[in-house]
Design a protein around this motif. Structure first.
Motif, mmCIF file in Angstrom:
data_model
loop_
_atom_site.group_PDB
_atom_site.id
_atom_site.type_symbol
_atom_site.label_atom_id
_atom_site.label_comp_id
_atom_site.label_asym_id
_atom_site.label_seq_id
_atom_site.Cartn_x
_atom_site.Cartn_y
_atom_site.Cartn_z
ATOM 1 N N TYR A 266 10.553 -18.702 9.308
ATOM 2 C CA TYR A 266 11.282 -17.949 8.282
ATOM 3 C C TYR A 266 12.052 -16.787 8.902
ATOM 4 O O TYR A 266 13.209 -16.536 8.552
ATOM 5 C CB TYR A 266 10.343 -17.438 7.192
ATOM 6 N N ALA A 267 11.422 -16.077 9.835
ATOM 7 C CA ALA A 267 12.111 -14.966 10.479
ATOM 8 C C ALA A 267 13.361 -15.454 11.208
ATOM 9 O O ALA A 267 14.402 -14.790 11.192
ATOM 10 C CB ALA A 267 11.175 -14.254 11.446
ATOM 11 N N HIS A 268 13.269 -16.619 11.830
ATOM 12 C CA HIS A 268 14.404 -17.187 12.555
ATOM 13 C C HIS A 268 15.510 -17.634 11.605
ATOM 14 O O HIS A 268 16.694 -17.689 11.999
ATOM 15 C CB HIS A 268 13.949 -18.371 13.414
ATOM 16 N N SER A 269 15.164 -17.943 10.347
ATOM 17 C CA SER A 269 16.175 -18.409 9.388
ATOM 18 C C SER A 269 17.207 -17.335 9.082
ATOM 19 O O SER A 269 18.341 -17.634 8.688
ATOM 20 C CB SER A 269 15.500 -18.840 8.071
ATOM 21 N N GLY A 270 16.824 -16.077 9.228
ATOM 22 C CA GLY A 270 17.746 -14.971 8.964
ATOM 23 C C GLY A 270 17.870 -14.584 7.506
ATOM 24 O O GLY A 270 18.541 -13.602 7.176
ATOM 25 N N GLU A 271 17.215 -15.311 6.623
ATOM 26 C CA GLU A 271 17.373 -15.046 5.190
ATOM 27 C C GLU A 271 16.883 -13.646 4.804
ATOM 28 O O GLU A 271 17.445 -13.000 3.921
ATOM 29 C CB GLU A 271 16.610 -16.089 4.363
ATOM 30 N N GLY A 272 15.836 -13.177 5.467
ATOM 31 C CA GLY A 272 15.237 -11.919 5.054
ATOM 32 C C GLY A 272 15.865 -10.674 5.634
ATOM 33 O O GLY A 272 15.456 -9.559 5.282
ATOM 34 N N LEU A 273 16.867 -10.817 6.496
ATOM 35 C CA LEU A 273 17.393 -9.657 7.211
ATOM 36 C C LEU A 273 18.111 -8.658 6.319
ATOM 37 O O LEU A 273 18.164 -7.474 6.639
ATOM 38 C CB LEU A 273 18.325 -10.112 8.339
ATOM 39 N N ASP A 274 18.697 -9.096 5.214
ATOM 40 C CA ASP A 274 19.422 -8.162 4.344
ATOM 41 C C ASP A 274 18.661 -7.864 3.065
ATOM 42 O O ASP A 274 19.247 -7.457 2.065
ATOM 43 C CB ASP A 274 20.812 -8.718 4.018
ATOM 44 N N LYS A 275 17.334 -8.060 3.111
ATOM 45 C CA LYS A 275 16.533 -7.883 1.899
ATOM 46 C C LYS A 275 15.353 -6.943 2.144
ATOM 47 O O LYS A 275 14.669 -7.057 3.159
ATOM 48 C CB LYS A 275 16.029 -9.239 1.396
ATOM 49 N N ALA A 276 15.125 -6.052 1.194
ATOM 50 C CA ALA A 276 13.961 -5.172 1.280
ATOM 51 C C ALA A 276 12.702 -6.019 1.372
ATOM 52 O O ALA A 276 12.543 -6.999 0.650
ATOM 53 C CB ALA A 276 13.899 -4.261 0.052
ATOM 54 N N GLY A 277 11.822 -5.657 2.295
ATOM 55 C CA GLY A 277 10.594 -6.421 2.477
ATOM 56 C C GLY A 277 10.746 -7.598 3.411
ATOM 57 O O GLY A 277 9.759 -8.180 3.848
ATOM 58 N N GLY A 278 11.996 -7.992 3.697
ATOM 59 C CA GLY A 278 12.233 -9.064 4.642
ATOM 60 C C GLY A 278 12.086 -10.469 4.104
ATOM 61 O O GLY A 278 11.881 -11.404 4.878
ATOM 62 N N TYR A 279 12.220 -10.654 2.785
ATOM 63 C CA TYR A 279 12.181 -12.013 2.224
ATOM 64 C C TYR A 279 12.993 -12.064 0.932
ATOM 65 O O TYR A 279 13.226 -11.045 0.284
ATOM 66 C CB TYR A 279 10.740 -12.453 1.939
ATOM 67 N N GLY A 280 13.424 -13.275 0.576
ATOM 68 C CA GLY A 280 14.172 -13.484 -0.663
ATOM 69 C C GLY A 280 13.451 -14.475 -1.546
ATOM 70 O O GLY A 280 13.344 -15.653 -1.198
ATOM 71 N N ILE A 281 12.955 -14.019 -2.690
ATOM 72 C CA ILE A 281 12.193 -14.890 -3.580
ATOM 73 C C ILE A 281 13.075 -15.986 -4.171
ATOM 74 O O ILE A 281 12.581 -17.050 -4.549
ATOM 75 C CB ILE A 281 11.534 -14.059 -4.707
ATOM 76 N N GLN A 282 14.393 -15.743 -4.233
ATOM 77 C CA GLN A 282 15.297 -16.717 -4.853
ATOM 78 C C GLN A 282 15.758 -17.786 -3.872
ATOM 79 O O GLN A 282 16.500 -18.679 -4.250
ATOM 80 C CB GLN A 282 16.503 -15.996 -5.456
ATOM 81 N N GLY A 283 15.301 -17.705 -2.629
ATOM 82 C CA GLY A 283 15.715 -18.686 -1.630
ATOM 83 C C GLY A 283 14.535 -19.335 -0.951
ATOM 84 O O GLY A 283 13.543 -19.675 -1.594
ATOM 85 N N LEU A 284 14.638 -19.485 0.368
ATOM 86 C CA LEU A 284 13.548 -20.088 1.131
ATOM 87 C C LEU A 284 12.251 -19.302 0.977
ATOM 88 O O LEU A 284 11.155 -19.864 1.050
ATOM 89 C CB LEU A 284 13.923 -20.134 2.621
ATOM 90 N N GLY B 286 0.841 -1.185 0.000
ATOM 91 C CA GLY B 286 0.000 0.000 0.000
ATOM 92 C C GLY B 286 0.877 1.236 0.000
ATOM 93 O O GLY B 286 1.776 1.379 -0.826
ATOM 94 N N GLU B 287 0.656 2.136 0.948
ATOM 95 C CA GLU B 287 1.435 3.366 1.040
ATOM 96 C C GLU B 287 2.713 3.192 1.853
ATOM 97 O O GLU B 287 3.542 4.101 1.915
ATOM 98 C CB GLU B 287 0.577 4.468 1.689
ATOM 99 N N GLN B 288 2.865 2.024 2.469
ATOM 100 C CA GLN B 288 3.999 1.814 3.369
ATOM 101 C C GLN B 288 5.154 1.115 2.670
ATOM 102 O O GLN B 288 4.972 0.112 1.979
ATOM 103 C CB GLN B 288 3.569 0.980 4.574
ATOM 104 N N GLN B 289 6.356 1.668 2.824
ATOM 105 C CA GLN B 289 7.554 1.059 2.264
ATOM 106 C C GLN B 289 8.234 0.197 3.325
ATOM 107 O O GLN B 289 8.443 0.650 4.455
ATOM 108 C CB GLN B 289 8.508 2.136 1.755
ATOM 109 N N LEU B 290 8.546 -1.044 2.951
ATOM 110 C CA LEU B 290 9.196 -1.981 3.866
ATOM 111 C C LEU B 290 10.660 -2.111 3.468
ATOM 112 O O LEU B 290 10.979 -2.690 2.436
ATOM 113 C CB LEU B 290 8.506 -3.349 3.818
ATOM 114 N N ALA B 291 11.539 -1.573 4.277
ATOM 115 C CA ALA B 291 12.970 -1.624 4.001
ATOM 116 C C ALA B 291 13.529 -2.968 4.479
ATOM 117 O O ALA B 291 12.793 -3.943 4.637
ATOM 118 C CB ALA B 291 13.665 -0.455 4.683
ATOM 119 N N LYS B 292 14.827 -3.010 4.749
ATOM 120 C CA LYS B 292 15.421 -4.219 5.311
ATOM 121 C C LYS B 292 15.086 -4.256 6.800
ATOM 122 O O LYS B 292 15.297 -3.264 7.501
ATOM 123 C CB LYS B 292 16.931 -4.220 5.113
ATOM 124 N N PRO B 293 14.556 -5.373 7.304
ATOM 125 C CA PRO B 293 14.225 -5.436 8.733
ATOM 126 C C PRO B 293 15.466 -5.337 9.601
ATOM 127 O O PRO B 293 16.531 -5.858 9.249
ATOM 128 C CB PRO B 293 13.540 -6.794 8.878
#
Length: 198
Positions: free
Chosen positions: A142-160, A81-88
């Motif tokens: 997924y949050a515990h996996s750490g994969e999303g910590l360096d990605k905008a939005g907090g997830y990586g489509i190319q991984g888990l 929506g109007e909110q931008q999700l950066a790297k968590p």
């Protein structure tokens, strides 16, 4: 890293992202990595404009250090929506992002900027991503996996994170953060051969 005069590579990639390195290498382009050193801030408000502006800032920062080289930079903005999700900042914020994205559609904007002695160009790709409804256990795992910590939005489509997604409308590599259709078009515009084509 200083470049030897008159021997700079076809492209300088202004990013330390391993995903962008892999995608650029897949095009058969000779390049070196020269990550841009700057604080990421934009006065723009629309996420597409933010992605374009930040890509240009990175591109210009590296181009200023290596006049005459071809420089490519990219930046990705995830908007719910109007909110931008950066790297968590941490796994707790990552889990919060996932709960907000669960069962909803959001947009991923990836800006690409290229500069050379011929000038500069910048474009933005937009991809609509729909998350499937996530259980509390999936969010926590997924949050515990750490994969999303360096990605905008907090997830990586190319991984888990691929398992979080129900469908996408648009370019897959735009969600990864380096939309190849835009990258190819801009590099060719600046005289860089892609896949051996002149």
């Amino acid at each position: 890293m200083p470049l030897v005069p008159n021997s700079f590579p076809a492209v300088l990639l202004a990013s330390g992202s391993p995903r962008r390195r892999e995608l650029l290498a897949s095009l058969g382009v000779e390049f070196q990595v020269q990550a841009a050193d700057l604080d990421e801030y934009s006065d723009e408000t629309h996420p597409a404009a933010v992605a374009r502006d930040l890509a240009l800032q990175k591109c210009r920062a590296v181009a200023a250090l290596h006049p005459g080289a071809v420089v490519i930079a990219s930046d990705t903005v995830v908007a719910l929506g109007e909110q931008q999700l950066a790297k968590p900042a941490d796994s707790a914020e990552n889990a919060d992002f996932l709960r907000r994205l669960s069962g909803k559609a959001h947009h991923v904007y990836s800006g690409v900027a290229v500069s050379s002695s011929a000038g500069e160009d910048a474009e933005v790709s937009e991809t609509r991503v729909v998350f499937r409804p996530l259980t509390p256990g999936e969010v926590a795992w997924y949050a515990h996996s750490g994969e999303g910590l360096d990605k905008a939005g907090g997830y990586g489509i190319q991984g888990l994170g691929a398992a979080l997604i129900e469908r996408i409308e648009g370019e897959y590599t735009g969600v990864v953060g380096f939309p190849l259709s835009v990258v190819i078009r801009l590099l060719r515009r600046h005289g860089v051969a892609v896949w051996g084509e002149e």
